[in-house]
Design a protein around this motif. Structure first.
Motif, PDB file in Angstrom:
ATOM      1  N   TYR A  46       0.721  -3.707  -4.656  1.00 10.14           N
ATOM      2  CA  TYR A  46       0.544  -2.548  -5.527  1.00 10.14           C
ATOM      3  C   TYR A  46       0.247  -1.272  -4.741  1.00 10.14           C
ATOM      4  O   TYR A  46       0.283  -0.179  -5.305  1.00 10.14           O
ATOM      5  CB  TYR A  46      -0.558  -2.820  -6.561  1.00 10.14           C
ATOM      6  N   TYR A  47      -0.045  -1.422  -3.438  1.00 10.59           N
ATOM      7  CA  TYR A  47      -0.218  -0.233  -2.592  1.00 10.59           C
ATOM      8  C   TYR A  47       1.131   0.340  -2.132  1.00 10.59           C
ATOM      9  O   TYR A  47       1.207   1.515  -1.763  1.00 10.59           O
ATOM     10  CB  TYR A  47      -1.028  -0.581  -1.340  1.00 10.59           C
ATOM     11  N   LYS A  48       2.173  -0.480  -2.138  1.00 14.20           N
ATOM     12  CA  LYS A  48       3.434  -0.083  -1.509  1.00 14.20           C
ATOM     13  C   LYS A  48       4.014   1.221  -2.041  1.00 14.20           C
ATOM     14  O   LYS A  48       4.468   2.061  -1.257  1.00 14.20           O
ATOM     15  CB  LYS A  48       4.455  -1.217  -1.627  1.00 14.20           C
ATOM     16  N   PRO A  49       4.034   1.471  -3.355  1.00 13.67           N
ATOM     17  CA  PRO A  49       4.600   2.745  -3.824  1.00 13.67           C
ATOM     18  C   PRO A  49       3.783   3.967  -3.401  1.00 13.67           C
ATOM     19  O   PRO A  49       4.270   5.090  -3.476  1.00 13.67           O
ATOM     20  CB  PRO A  49       4.597   2.597  -5.354  1.00 13.67           C
ATOM     21  N   ALA A  70       1.999   6.530   1.416  1.00  9.58           N
ATOM     22  CA  ALA A  70       1.661   7.820   2.034  1.00  9.58           C
ATOM     23  C   ALA A  70       0.249   8.237   1.645  1.00  9.58           C
ATOM     24  O   ALA A  70      -0.551   8.657   2.502  1.00  9.58           O
ATOM     25  CB  ALA A  70       2.675   8.887   1.614  1.00  9.58           C
ATOM     26  N   LEU A  71      -0.078   8.112   0.344  1.00 10.07           N
ATOM     27  CA  LEU A  71      -1.438   8.425  -0.117  1.00 10.07           C
ATOM     28  C   LEU A  71      -2.459   7.536   0.574  1.00 10.07           C
ATOM     29  O   LEU A  71      -3.513   8.007   1.019  1.00 10.07           O
ATOM     30  CB  LEU A  71      -1.529   8.209  -1.636  1.00 10.07           C
ATOM     31  N   PHE A  72      -2.137   6.240   0.660  1.00 10.64           N
ATOM     32  CA  PHE A  72      -3.071   5.287   1.244  1.00 10.64           C
ATOM     33  C   PHE A  72      -3.310   5.563   2.724  1.00 10.64           C
ATOM     34  O   PHE A  72      -4.463   5.603   3.176  1.00 10.64           O
ATOM     35  CB  PHE A  72      -2.532   3.865   1.062  1.00 10.64           C
ATOM     36  N   TYR A  73      -2.239   5.780   3.488  1.00 10.64           N
ATOM     37  CA  TYR A  73      -2.392   6.000   4.929  1.00 10.64           C
ATOM     38  C   TYR A  73      -3.173   7.277   5.212  1.00 10.64           C
ATOM     39  O   TYR A  73      -4.017   7.306   6.112  1.00 10.64           O
ATOM     40  CB  TYR A  73      -1.019   6.053   5.606  1.00 10.64           C
ATOM     41  N   ILE A 113     -10.401  12.081   0.007  1.00 11.54           N
ATOM     42  CA  ILE A 113     -10.815  10.698  -0.271  1.00 11.54           C
ATOM     43  C   ILE A 113     -11.275  10.563  -1.716  1.00 11.54           C
ATOM     44  O   ILE A 113     -10.885   9.623  -2.425  1.00 11.54           O
ATOM     45  CB  ILE A 113     -11.942  10.269   0.698  1.00 11.54           C
ATOM     46  N   THR A 114     -12.107  11.518  -2.166  1.00 13.01           N
ATOM     47  CA  THR A 114     -12.696  11.414  -3.495  1.00 13.01           C
ATOM     48  C   THR A 114     -11.674  11.692  -4.597  1.00 13.01           C
ATOM     49  O   THR A 114     -11.683  11.006  -5.624  1.00 13.01           O
ATOM     50  CB  THR A 114     -13.878  12.390  -3.636  1.00 13.01           C
ATOM     51  N   SER A 115     -10.806  12.687  -4.394  1.00 17.23           N
ATOM     52  CA  SER A 115      -9.854  13.059  -5.444  1.00 17.23           C
ATOM     53  C   SER A 115      -8.585  12.213  -5.386  1.00 17.23           C
ATOM     54  O   SER A 115      -8.318  11.383  -6.268  1.00 17.23           O
ATOM     55  CB  SER A 115      -9.512  14.546  -5.355  1.00 17.23           C
ATOM     56  N   GLY A 144     -12.267   0.050  -1.961  1.00 17.54           N
ATOM     57  CA  GLY A 144     -12.315  -1.088  -1.059  1.00 17.54           C
ATOM     58  C   GLY A 144     -11.895  -0.780   0.369  1.00 17.54           C
ATOM     59  O   GLY A 144     -12.713  -0.861   1.296  1.00 17.54           O
ATOM     60  N   PRO A 145     -10.641  -0.405   0.609  1.00 19.93           N
ATOM     61  CA  PRO A 145     -10.183  -0.180   1.996  1.00 19.93           C
ATOM     62  C   PRO A 145     -10.955   0.919   2.719  1.00 19.93           C
ATOM     63  O   PRO A 145     -11.327   0.758   3.887  1.00 19.93           O
ATOM     64  CB  PRO A 145      -8.709   0.209   1.812  1.00 19.93           C
TER      65      PRO A 145
END
Length: 582
Positions: free
Chosen positions: A10-13, A16-19, A79-81, A136-137
Motif C-alpha cells: 500500500y506504500y507503492k503508489p 515519492a511521499l514516503f521516501y 512529516i506532520t502534514s 510507524g516507519p
C-alpha cells in the motif's frame, strides 16, 4: 512476514511521499543528535580561545544554528502534514479495497457475518492502520537513528561508560519485547470486542421500530450492556499491561540517569572523564529517552494497527463462493428460456433444501411457484441469478449453464422484486434510477407511471426529489413496493422474478399493480412466488413445491379440476383461512 508484505504494497503508489518523509525524518534526527556535539565543540574548542574570537564567531554560529532550525522546521512540517496525508491516502485505498471486496462476496458470507462487525473493520480498524502507516516507519527511523547515533557519538567520548549505558538499554529492550507479546493478544481481543459493540448498536438501531413496538427497550439496553462490559473488561486488561509496560520503561529511563551520574562520578574521580563530558552525556540521555518514549507509544499504535490489519486481511482474502469461471462469456441476446436440471441445493452439507428439481420454462412464459413457507420457492429463484450455486445439477438460460456466463451479464438479464423491499438513503428519483443509473428523467417518470406511483410522487412537495428516509422510513409499505417495481420497469430485463411482489399492497393498489405486472411480463419470462393464489390464476403454469419437492403442476384450471394440494389451498384461502399458506 506475509502480513508485512501485504502492508508494504500500500506504500507503492506513494513511494515519492514516503521516501521524502523518511529523508526529512533522517534530517530531523541528524540535527537533534548533532546538537550535543556542537555544544561539546564550542565548550572545548571555541570558548577557551578568548573574547575576541568568541564575539567574532558568534554571529556565524547563530546563523548556522538558525539555518539548521529552519531546515528542521521545514522537515517537521512535511512529516506532520504530508506524512499524515500519505497515511490517509493509504487508509482510503484500503477502505476502497475492503468495500470493493465486500461487494464481491456472495450471499453466504453475509449469512454468516454481522453488518456491525463489517462496519467496524471499515472505519475504526482502518483509522488505526493509517496512523501506523504514517507514524510507524518515521518513528522507527527517527528513534533508531537517535539511539544508535547517540551511542556512536558517546563512544567517542568514553567507551567504558557508554558500554555500561548500552547494557542498561539492552535490558530495557528485552523487557519491552516480553511485554509486547502479551499486548498483541490483548489488542486483538479489543478489536473483536468493539466489533461486538458495533454489531449490537447496528442491530438495535436498525430494528428500533420493532424494539419500540414490543416495548423491549430495557432488553436491548441489557444486551448492549453485556457487549459493552465485555469490551470494558478487554480494555481494562490492555491498560493493566500498558501500565506495567510504561511504568517499567519509565523505571529504566530513570536508571539511565542514575547510571550516568554514578558511573560518570567514578570516571571523573579516576581522571578518565572531564566534568564537561558528563554534561554532554546528560544531554544525550535526554535525546535517547525521547525516542524511547516514542517507541513505547509506537508499541501500542503498532499493536492496534497490526491487529486491525490482520482483520482487514482476513476479509480481503476471503474467497467469494460465487465467481466467474475461467473463460466465462457474456450472456447475449437473451430470449429467456429457463431449465432446472436435477437441481439439488443445501445451505450446509447436512440437509438439502431442494432435491432433484426439474423445471422447464419456455421463453416469455409466466410460471408461479406456490406452497408452504420453507419449501424452497425463494431458494429456487435465488439460484437463477447465482446468489447461491447449485450443489447438484444445473440451471440453464437459453441452453447456457449460468455458471459458464459472467455474473454481470447474467444479473443484467434478470429483474427482481422481493417481498422485503430495500430503499437506499436518498431521493425517490435516485431509488428508481437504481434500476438504470444513467436513465433520463423522462425514463424514470415513465417507469413510475407503469408502476402506478407517479401520481403519488408528484403530489409530494418536492416530487421526485423527496427524501425517502433511512430504509424508506417515510414511505408506506405499498409505496416502497411500487418504487421497487418501478426500478424493474426501468431496468427492463428479459427475465423477471416476483417474490411476493404485491404482498405489501392494499387491495386497490394491488389491482393497479397487477395490471402493471401483466404489462411488464409480456414477452418476458416471469417467475412468480405467491401465497395469495388469486394473483396467479392467469399464470401459464403453476408449480406446487412442498417438503418433498415438486408435488404437482399445471394451469390454475387443471389443478382445480385435479382437486389436489393446490385446490385445497385455493379453497381454504377463499374460505378466509389465509394462514394455511403462511
Amino acid at each position: 512476514m506475509s502480513i508485512f508484505r501485504k502492508f508494504i504494497k500500500y506504500y507503492k503508489p506513494y513511494r515519492a511521499l514516503f521516501y521524502f518523509d523518511m529523508f526529512c525524518a533522517l534530517i530531523v534526527s541528524a540535527i537533534d543528535v548533532a546538537f550535543p556535539q556542537i555544544l561539546n565543540f564550542l565548550v572545548k574548542g571555541l570558548f577557551p580561545q578568548g573574547t575576541q574570537i568568541i564575539l567574532k564567531s558568534l554571529p556565524w554560529i547563530a546563523a548556522a544554528l538558525l539555518g539548521m532550525e529552519l531546515v528542521r522546521y521545514g522537515c517537521q512540517y512535511y512529516i506532520t502534514s504530508w506524512g499524515h496525508i500519505m497515511g490517509a491516502k493509504m487508509e482510503s485505498d484500503m477502505r476502497q479495497d475492503l468495500f470493493d471486496h465486500l461487494q464481491r462476496l456472495s450471499f453466504s458470507y453475509y449469512d454468516k457475518n454481522n453488518t456491525g462487525e463489517m462496519m467496524s473493520k471499515l472505519v475504526s480498524d482502518l483509522f488505526d492502520i493509517s496512523e501506523l502507516a504514517h507514524h510507524g516507519p518515521e518513528n522507527i527511523l527517527i528513534s533508531l537513528l537517535k539511539i544508535f547515533g547517540s551511542f556512536a557519538l558517546m563512544m567517542l567520548i568514553n567507551v567504558p561508560m557508554t558500554l555500561i549505558l548500552l547494557s542498561v538499554t539492552l535490558v530495557m529492550i528485552v523487557f519491552s519485547i516480553e511485554k509486547n507479546k502479551k499486548m498483541r493478544a490483548v489488542f486483538m481481543d479489543n478489536r473483536k470486542k468493539i466489533a461486538g459493540v458495533n454489531s449490537r448498536v447496528q442491530d438495535s438501531l436498525v430494528g428500533i421500530r420493532v424494539v419500540k413496538s414490543f416495548g423491549n427497550e430495557e432488553l436491548e439496553q441489557e444486551k448492549f450492556s453485556e457487549s459493552n462490559l465485555q469490551f470494558l473488561d478487554s480494555k481494562e486488561s490492555s491498560y493493566l499491561i500498558m501500565g506495567s509496560y510504561r511504568a517499567g520503561a519509565s523505571f529504566f529511563e530513570g536508571l539511565l540517569f542514575l547510571t550516568v551520574l554514578v558511573s560518570g562520578g567514578l570516571f571523573i574521580a579516576r581522571g578518565t572523564l572531564a566534568p564537561t563530558d558528563l554534561a554532554v552525556y546528560a544531554l544525550y540521555i535526554n535525546i535517547i529517552i525521547n525516542p524511547i518514549d516514542i517507541l513505547i507509544e509506537f508499541t501500542e499504535q503498532f499493536q492496534k494497527g497490526y491487529s486491525g490489519f490482520r482483520r482487514f486481511v482476513e476479509v480481503v482474502e476471503t474467497q467469494s463462493e460465487i465467481v466467474d469461471r475461467p473463460g466465462a462469456v457474456d450472456l447475449k441476446d437473451v430470449k429467456g428460456s429457463i431449465e432446472y436440471r436435477n437441481v439439488s441445493f443445501s445451505y450446509d452439507t447436512a440437509n438439502n433444501v431442494l432435491e432433484n428439481i426439474n423445471i422447464k420454462i419456455d421463453a416469455g412464459k409466466t410460471v408461479a411457484l406456490v406452497g408452504p413457507s420453507g419449501g424452497g420457492k425463494t431458494t429456487l429463484c435465488s439460484l437463477l441469478p447465482r446468489f447461491y450455486d447449485v450443489t447438484g445439477g444445473s440451471v440453464t438460460i437459453d441452453g447456457h449453464d449460468i455458471r459458464d456466463v459472467t455474473l454481470k451479464s447474467l444479473r443484467k438479464a434478470i429483474g427482481i422484486v422481493q417481498q422485503d423491499v430495500y430503499m437506499f438513503a436518498g431521493t425517490i428519483k435516485e431509488n428508481i434510477a437504481y434500476g438504470k443509473p444513467d436513465a433520463t428523467d423522462e425514463e424514470i417518470m415513465e417507469a413510475a407511471k407503469n408502476a402506478n406511483i407517479h401520481d403519488f410522487i408528484v403530489s409530494l412537495d418536492k416530487g421526485y426529489d423527496t427524501y425517502v428516509g433511512e430504509r424508506g422510513a417515510r414511505l408506506s409499505g405499498g409505496q416502497k413496493q411500487r418504487i421497487a417495481i418501478a426500478r424493474v420497469f426501468l431496468k427492463n430485463p428479459r427475465i423477471l422474478i416476483l417474490d411476493e411482489a404485491t404482498s405489501a399492497l392494499d387491495n386497490e393498489s394491488e389491482r393497479h399493480i397487477q395490471k402493471s405486472l401483466v404489462t411488464l411480463s409480456k414477452g418476458r419470462t416471469t417467475l412468480v412466488i405467491a401465497h395469495r393464489l388469486s394473483t396467479i390464476r392467469n399464470a401459464d403454469e403453476i408449480i406446487v413445491i412442498g417438503d418433498d419437492g415438486i408435488e404437482e403442476s399445471g394451469t390454475h384450471q387443471e389443478l382445480i379440476e385435479k382437486n389436489g394440494i393446490y385446490a385445497k389451498y385455493y379453497n381454504m384461502q377463499f374460505e378466509g383461512l389465509d394462514t394455511a399458506m403462511q
